[in-house]
Design a protein around this motif. Structure first.
Motif, short mmCIF file in Angstrom:
data_model
loop_
_atom_site.label_atom_id
_atom_site.label_comp_id
_atom_site.label_asym_id
_atom_site.label_seq_id
_atom_site.Cartn_x
_atom_site.Cartn_y
_atom_site.Cartn_z
N SER A 104 57.79 44.47 92.87
CA SER A 104 58.66 45.35 93.65
C SER A 104 57.83 45.92 94.79
O SER A 104 56.59 45.86 94.76
N ASP A 113 57.00 48.84 95.35
CA ASP A 113 56.09 49.87 94.86
C ASP A 113 54.69 49.32 94.60
O ASP A 113 53.69 50.03 94.76
N ASP A 114 54.61 48.06 94.22
CA ASP A 114 53.32 47.44 93.92
C ASP A 114 52.49 47.21 95.18
O ASP A 114 51.30 46.91 95.08
N LYS A 157 52.07 49.51 97.64
CA LYS A 157 51.56 50.76 98.21
C LYS A 157 50.05 50.91 98.05
O LYS A 157 49.40 51.55 98.87
N ARG A 158 49.51 50.30 97.00
CA ARG A 158 48.09 50.47 96.71
C ARG A 158 47.20 49.51 97.50
O ARG A 158 45.97 49.61 97.45
N HIS A 178 57.70 46.90 103.91
CA HIS A 178 57.73 47.26 102.49
C HIS A 178 56.48 48.04 102.08
O HIS A 178 56.53 48.77 101.08
N ASP A 183 59.83 53.24 101.69
CA ASP A 183 60.10 53.31 100.25
C ASP A 183 61.54 52.92 99.96
O ASP A 183 62.43 53.77 99.85
N THR A 233 60.84 41.65 96.53
CA THR A 233 61.70 42.63 95.87
C THR A 233 62.22 42.11 94.53
O THR A 233 63.39 42.30 94.18
N TYR A 278 67.65 46.47 96.48
CA TYR A 278 66.85 46.45 97.70
C TYR A 278 67.57 45.81 98.88
O TYR A 278 67.03 45.79 99.98
#
Length: 330
Positions: A45, A47-48, A50-51, A93, A97, A118, A144
């Motif tokens: 997703s 969210d993965d 962001k790091r 992405h 968010d 996504t 998404y």
């Protein structure tokens, strides 16, 4: 065009060299991709993402491009349009968010990288197949997919409607992004939406994906040709969205209010046309947008900080981010 073909060939060779340098290419034709995709394999997703740091984002973009190529080579589909927004998709992405933020893809034929990032990576084998996933964005298919499309020029009005709705609901975050091509933006609905957005000061970002290739003969190349995105345009685009420049403009505007109205109007024109001379955005400024560009749409090191500054800007004025891309890049 000849120049675009050269760019695509050069891009292919760059990716081949990158894979060879990493020792990750597999035997086969010159366009064979990496056998393993260690970063893409961890992305289920947005969210993965962001790091990830910049080096990892670049590797992800490379792996994503090859995954798209490999998938579409088996199912068929809109390949070149998807490859042209590969880096843009990664940047969007990473910065925004979803699904709290909305990204609307005009037509949405270029959405394959978006689908892969996504949670639909494993379903790409069923792309455009009976019982498989759609070749376009489809709201019931994923949370998404902010908007379902399939035809052109609708993304800006959709983004504006979402922005107005979030404002009425007093949403803490209001980031609505419309990605539209240089062909689709010639549609009357797109200009009607931009005119309305400028009038209502709807907070939204319109990303103009300008690849110089449209599906219909909507324009004729000028005698002067197309000015390529360069280091100068990169520098000026970063300058226009930088905090010191924004602070100076705010100070200048406040100071300008001390002058008679005639002088205020003149100073405002000087500001608009000075930025128009640098960036070519006078038309969009007249529609009420803040123009940034042109920017190299394949340069993640430039795209990510610009999108972050636009995301964090407190201003509600709509923004048009002009990207120069190559259709079928890589």
């Amino acid at each position: 065009s000849t120049n675009n073909n050269r760019s695509i060939r050069s891009s292919k060779q760059s990716l081949i060299n990158l894979n060879a340098a990493d020792g990750t290419n597999i035997p086969g034709p010159p366009y064979s991709g990496p056998e393993v995709k260690p970063i893409l394999d961890t992305i289920n997703s947005p969210d993965d993402m962001k790091r990830l740091d910049m080096r990892q984002l670049k590797q992800l973009a490379n792996e994503l491009r090859w995954y798209t190529l490999e998938s579409v080579s088996k199912t068929g589909g809109h390949l070149s349009s998807s490859l042209g927004v590969n880096e843009l998709t990664v940047a969007l992405h990473h910065v925004f968010d979803m699904p709290e933020d909305d990204i609307i893809w005009d037509v949405s034929h270029q959405c394959y990288p978006h689908k892969i990032l996504t949670g639909r990576k494993e379903r790409m084998s069923g792309l455009r197949q009976s019982g498989g996933i759609s070749g376009f964005c489809k709201r019931k298919e994923s949370k998404y997919d902010s908007f379902g499309a399939g035809h052109s020029s609708t993304s800006i009005s959709a983004a504006q409607g979402m922005s107005v709705a979030k404002s009425m609901l007093n949403k803490r975050r209001n980031n609505c992004i419309a990605v539209i091509g240089d062909g689709a933006i010639t549609g009357g609905m797109a200009y009607e939406a931009m005119n309305s957005a400028g009038y209502l000061r709807s907070r939204m970002i319109v990303v103009l994906n300008d690849n110089g290739q449209v599906s219909l003969p909507t324009g004729t190349p000028s005698a002067g040709g197309t000015v390529p995105a360069s280091q100068l345009s990169t520098y000026t685009s970063n300058l226009l969205v930088s905090q010191p420049f924004q602070d100076f403009r705010s100070f200048a505007k406040n100071f300008n209010r001390l002058f008679p109205e005639e002088i205020q109007g003149l100073n405002k024109r000087i500001d608009e046309y000075a930025r128009g001379i640098v960036s070519g955005g006078t038309l969009f400024e007249e529609l009420g947008f803040y123009y940034v560009g042109p920017v190299d749409g394949h340069d993640l090191e430039n795209l990510v900080p610009i999108l972050e500054r636009l995301r964090d800007s407190p201003d509600n004025k709509p923004v048009l981010l002009h990207l120069k891309t190559v259709k079928g890049y890589g």
